[in-house]
Every structure is written in C-alpha cells, then in structure tokens.
Design an enzyme around this catalytic site. Structure first.
Site, PDB file in Angstrom:
ATOM      1  N   LYS A  33       2.252 -10.944  -8.314  1.00 31.70           N
ATOM      2  CA  LYS A  33       0.793 -10.970  -8.142  1.00 31.70           C
ATOM      3  C   LYS A  33       0.109 -11.171  -9.499  1.00 31.70           C
ATOM      4  O   LYS A  33      -0.865 -11.916  -9.611  1.00 31.70           O
ATOM      5  CB  LYS A  33       0.324  -9.675  -7.453  1.00 31.70           C
ATOM      6  N   GLN A  52      -0.239  -1.105  -4.107  1.00 28.14           N
ATOM      7  CA  GLN A  52       1.036  -1.606  -3.594  1.00 28.14           C
ATOM      8  C   GLN A  52       1.689  -0.563  -2.682  1.00 28.14           C
ATOM      9  O   GLN A  52       1.883   0.584  -3.069  1.00 28.14           O
ATOM     10  CB  GLN A  52       1.965  -1.954  -4.775  1.00 28.14           C
ATOM     11  N   ASP A  64      -6.696  -6.703   0.511  1.00 29.37           N
ATOM     12  CA  ASP A  64      -5.569  -6.709   1.441  1.00 29.37           C
ATOM     13  C   ASP A  64      -6.065  -6.663   2.891  1.00 29.37           C
ATOM     14  O   ASP A  64      -5.292  -6.888   3.820  1.00 29.37           O
ATOM     15  CB  ASP A  64      -4.689  -5.465   1.200  1.00 29.37           C
TER      16      ASP A  64
END
Ligand code: NAP
Length: 282
Positions: free
Chosen positions: A51, A95, A118
């Site tokens: 990322k 994460q 997300d």
C-alpha cells in the site's frame, strides 16, 4: 479462455489516479493516506508495504503507524482520533486482522466515515446497501472494475458468490446486485454447493480454502473470479480456485497472484483520491 490481467487493469487505474493527483497538486492539495498496523503479522506487513509503494507511485503522501502487538484499545482509539483530526490525512486504513485482545469493530467505527477508505464502517456499509455511496469496499469494487474493463456484462446473469464475510462476500453480492445480476450467496451451511456453483455465469470465490473450486463446480463458459489468497501444501501463494483444473471450462478467469489482489490496492488509491476531493470540496 482468457486470463483477466489484474496487474494490467490496476496499472491503468493507478495511472489515472496519478494523473488526477498531479492536477490536485497543482492546486496545492496532496492526498494523504495513513496506514496503521498493530503487531508483526508477516502477511499484514507485506500488504502494508504494498500500500505504501502504491501511494508513492500515484504521488500520495503516506504515513505509517506501526504499533507493538501489546497496544491497548484506548491507545489505538486515541491514534484513530488524532488521524481523524489531521487535515493532511484524507484516508485512514487500519490493517486487519488486529491482535485478538483488540475490538476490531469499535476501532472501525471510530474512523470518521469520510476517511474510511476501506468502506468498512456501518455508515459506509449502509450507504452501499442503498446504492448511494462515497466509497466502495476495495476488493469487491476491484472485481467490478475488472469485469467492466473486459466488457463482461453482469445484468441478468446468474452470479454466485461463495463466502459471506463483511469485507468480501456480502459487499461483492451487493455490487453484483446493483449491476442487475441475479445473485446467490453461498457459505459453509449451503446445501448442494456444487450444483449451485455449476449454474453460475459469474462465479466469485471468497472462501479462504486453497483450490476449493474444482471443474465440476464450474459451468462451461463461466467467468470465474478468484478472491482467495491462500497457501498450497508447499506454502506457495494460490487462490480458492483450482486454476489448472478449472481454466479450460471458463471464458474468463483471474489468476492468483496477478488477479484480484492488485485491484484491491488500486481501488484503495481511488478511494483515497475521492476522500481527498470530498474533504477539499473539489
Ligand atoms: P472469511 O471471513 O474467512 O470468510 C470465508 C467465507 O467462506 C465464510 O462466509 C464461510 O462461511 C465461507 N466458507 C468456508 N468454508 C466453506 C465451505 N466449505 N463451503 C462454502 N463456504 C465456505 O474470509 P474473507 O475475509 O472473506 O476472505 C476470503 C478469501 O479472500 C481469503 O483467502 C482471503 O485471504 C482472501 N482475500 C483476498 C483479498 C484480496 O485483495 N485479493 C482481500 C480480502 C480477502 P460461513 O460464513 O458459514 O463461515
């Protein structure tokens, strides 16, 4: 049979994001993504590094917060709160999975929904349900982008999604439904799974079991999308689909690696750019 090249499609998506980022930069605006990782799970570390690399490629500012495994819920909540208030951070990604002692749900809900790139928190999930959203969840949106890139129609097709997780299966089904697919969601309690899958024009596997989908579960000419990121008996990365067994029956198929995985990151870049634009009213 045609292989759907996720690397190629994702490169094009990222190039478009980079172009738009250049434009924003000329106005003095730089999109910023904060990635939070707790503990030292090796797979999570690889995802976070990828990322960061993608952020560099498209010209974003990226900040990494690597916290020790013993971080408390309150410490993590405090960090999320700080990032919510930070003007130069447009997207926050925590994460997953988090270490077991942490309440993942509470952390996700603490992220301001306009920075939830997300699209995991309840506000964004609700918006997806009603089809009026700012961000789409990265993996399912990446799948839709690939289908569109290859001009694979969804409308009226029998779509079967194996898996009903909040991050892949459920939103995947919803996005296919938004495109007028006739969608069946399967899970571990589904009866006659093989028959249901064998009726699919578009079959999406998000199970987490290596090489789970075999040729007898695939209709001749089906489009097969493999979301799985698993390890085979030799520890080699593989998908939920037994690629060699299935490929000749398909019209299109995604490989692992090089299929859905790169698209997930490309969509994250798209979402961060969108978050930046929304927060700067441009
Ligand atoms: P998950 O939360 O473990 O969900 C797995 C789903 O599969 C569950 O709904 C489960 O059913 C269902 N399932 C398990 N065994 C089954 C069986 N024998 N028959 C039918 N259904 C079965 O996994 P996830 O987070 O959705 O991830 C799925 C896969 O995608 C994993 O390999 C993961 O690593 C990968 N992934 C890849 C990306 C990417 O960027 N490519 C992103 C996210 C995830 P129940 O609900 O009944 O338990």
């Amino acid at each position: 049979m045609q292989i759907i090249d996720g690397k190629k499609v994702s490169a094009e998506v990222k190039a478009q994001v980079a172009k738009e980022t250049e434009l924003l930069k000329s106005k003095g605006i730089v999109p910023g993504l904060a990635v939070v990782i707790v503990g030292d799970d090796p797979a999570s570390r690889v995802y976070v590094n990828n990322k960061k690399k993608a952020c560099e490629l498209v010209g974003f500012k990226s900040e990494e917060y690597a916290l020790p495994a013993q971080t408390t819920q309150q410490e993590l909540l405090d960090l999320v709160e700080t990032l919510n208030d930070k003007k130069d951070i447009n997207g926050i990604l925590v994460q997953l999975p988090l270490p077991e002692h942490l309440d993942e749900k509470q952390i996700i809900e603490a992220i301001n929904s306009i920075k939830d790139v997300d699209a995991f928190n309840a506000v964004n999930v609700g918006k997806i349900m009603i089809g009026d959203y700012d961000f789409l969840p990265c993996t399912p949106a990446g799948v839709m982008e690939m289908l569109s890139y290859y001009n694979i129609p969804v409308s009226g097709k029998n779509c079967v999604v194996i898996g009903r997780s909040n991050i892949v299966g459920k939103p995947m089904a919803m996005l296919l439904l938004h495109q007028n697919g006739t969608v069946t969601i399967c899970h571990s309690k589904t009866r006659n799974l093989n028959e249901i899958c064998a009726g699919a024009d578009i079959l999406v596997a998000a199970v987490g079991i290596p090489k789970f989908v075999k040729a007898d579960m695939v209709k001749e000419g089906a489009v097969v999308i493999d979301v799985g990121m698993d390890r085979d008996e030799n520890g080699k990365l593989c998908g939920d689909v037994d690629f060699d067994d299935v490929k000749e029956k398909t019209s299109y198929i995604t490989p692992v690696p090089g299929g859905v995985g790169p698209m997930t990151i490309a969509t994250l870049m798209k979402n961060t750019l969108k978050a930046c634009k929304l927060q700067n009213n441009c």
